[in-house]
Write a protein that holds these residues in place. Structure first.
Motif, PDB file in Angstrom:
ATOM      1  N   ASN A 162       0.859  -1.191   0.000  1.00 39.86           N
ATOM      2  CA  ASN A 162       0.000   0.000   0.000  1.00 39.86           C
ATOM      3  C   ASN A 162       0.893   1.238   0.000  1.00 39.86           C
ATOM      4  O   ASN A 162       2.131   1.127   0.010  1.00 39.86           O
ATOM      5  N   ASP A 163       0.268   2.414  -0.003  1.00 40.64           N
ATOM      6  CA  ASP A 163       1.036   3.665  -0.095  1.00 40.64           C
ATOM      7  C   ASP A 163       2.069   3.793   1.019  1.00 40.64           C
ATOM      8  O   ASP A 163       3.197   4.206   0.784  1.00 40.64           O
ATOM      9  N   PHE A 186       2.117   2.379  -6.723  1.00 41.92           N
ATOM     10  CA  PHE A 186       2.059   3.391  -5.658  1.00 41.92           C
ATOM     11  C   PHE A 186       3.162   4.442  -5.877  1.00 41.92           C
ATOM     12  O   PHE A 186       3.840   4.871  -4.946  1.00 41.92           O
TER      13      PHE A 186
END
Ligand code: NI
Length: 412
Positions: free
Chosen positions: A91-92, A120
């Motif tokens: 994820n980010d 990302f």
């Protein structure tokens, strides 16, 4: 800022000489034998060697989170069975911390600029912006899963937000490979590249089986190399392929460690040089290397090409690949220490056993084991004397370790 007393290698062609540098507004404003100026920030760099900054033209920086988890595997098992399933957990936030860790590693190895292809990428840009490095960033583009349009949308958002940010961050197009993109998708990407004057970078013929899907002519007929094409790997290319590639504005990123470690072979660099193709060095991601050190790549590449003929890969040619060719590949101006150029510098510590006899210091850059003392981008230190002045390195180690636990799901 003034740097005094150091040996300066102004370009790959020159010999080091004692020179003082004045740096103003991120650029080298004066080079002279004995600069005398008052009221300046002065660094006395006796026993240091300053060279143009080193460039890493291919990596996936956030893959540091996967370093060491998939060893001794053939390419297909490494990528499709081990890495790709774990990438769904990213994820980010995880990509942000994994990127910062890789930036620290690259800076401590003298790298000032790099090209990235991953996901990302907005978080990669945020980390690069804060850390102070220079980068060409691309969102990896794949359309075989039906989400090609979505990834192009992310690319446009990245351009909107980050392209030309702080004269350091640039955005390009990153079709992943000809085995993960359709011909129509490559045509669409080629068109976008031409209309918006964007660099295209793509893995090309890393594996022997890639040509079974599309041959080089079919790939080039999409227009993908019509503008500025940074082809990565090119291990499985023959002399006809190289002749064809040399007719385009092609730049090749040579990643010897990753090619050897994943069992993909050795790229024909000597033939590429005969075709006058711009070659630079890439590390590939930290999950297939497993380090981010272009000086090591340069040394390995040199030795691999010298195995049959020691006259191949002369020191000047290799230093050019590490500096000027790297900037050209990323479509950036740099690679030389000259008045008016950005102050992107790699500074080596000459007080190291491997740098003696210092008279031959230029050769030691490649064939010995030089120690980087500091790294500067646009006039600012991003690494100096073991420290990273732009970030809290302890916090990066802590957050990276937390992120690793989230991805891998075990205590470490
Ligand atoms: Ni790669």
């Amino acid at each position: 800022m003034i740097i005094k007393g150091a040996y300066v290698l102004k370009s790959y062609k020159d010999e080091p000489q004692k020179l003082d540098l004045k740096i103003s507004n991120g650029k080298i404003s004066k080079i002279s034998e004995n600069l005398i100026e008052n009221d300046e920030e002065i660094y006395f760099f006796d026993n240091k060697l300053i060279t143009p900054g080193l460039v890493n033209t291919h990596t996936h920086v956030a893959m540091s989170i996967f370093r060491g988890i998939a060893e001794d595997l053939p390419f297909n098992e490494w990528l499709f069975k081990t890495i790709e399933p774990l990438e769904t957990k990213l994820n980010d936030e995880i990509v942000y911390w994994a990127t910062l860790l890789s930036l620290m590693e690259m800076a401590s190895n003298g790298i000032v600029a790099f090209c990235d292809m991953y996901m990302f990428e907005n978080s990669v840009a945020k980390a690069v912006s804060e850390f102070g490095m220079k980068a060409l960033l691309t969102r990896g583009l794949v359309d075989l899963d039906g989400n090609g349009k979505g990834r192009l949308k992310e690319t446009f958002e990245l351009i909107e937000k980050w392209n030309e940010h702080d004269n350091r961050i640039f955005v390009g197009l990153g079709p992943h490979a000809s085995y993960s993109c359709s011909i129509n998708y490559l045509k669409e990407i080629a068109n976008i590249s031409k209309i918006n004057d964007l660099v295209v970078t793509m893995h090309l013929f890393e594996n022997h089986w890639e040509k079974e899907r599309y041959n080089l002519k079919e790939i080039l007929d999409t227009g993908i190399a019509d503008n500025h094409f940074l082809a990565v790997h090119c291990v499985h290319v023959d002399s006809d392929d190289l002749k064809l590639l040399s007719k385009f504005n092609t730049f090749i990123s040579h990643n010897p460690t990753s090619n050897l470690k994943l069992g993909n072979g050795i790229a024909p660099i000597t033939d590429m040089l005969k075709n006058e193709i711009n070659i630079s060095f890439g590390t590939d991601g930290p999950a297939s290397n497993n380090s981010l050190n272009v000086l090591f790549e340069a040394r390995l590449a040199t030795l691999l090409q010298k195995k049959d003929n020691p006259q191949h890969m002369k020191i000047e040619d290799v230093l050019k690949m590490l500096t000027v060719n790297g900037y050209n590949a990323l479509k950036l101006d740099g690679g030389l220490i000259q008045e008016g150029k950005y102050a992107d510098l790699t500074i080596f510590d000459l007080d190291t056993p491997s740098f003696f006899p210092t008279k031959n210091m230029k050769k030691h850059l490649l064939h010995s084991t030089p120690k980087v003392y500091a790294t500067m981008v646009n006039g600012k230190f991003i690494y100096i004397d073991g420290k990273f002045p732009t970030i809290d390195s302890k916090e990066v180690y802590r957050q990276f370790t937390n992120s690793y636990k989230k991805v891998i799901g075990i205590e470490n």
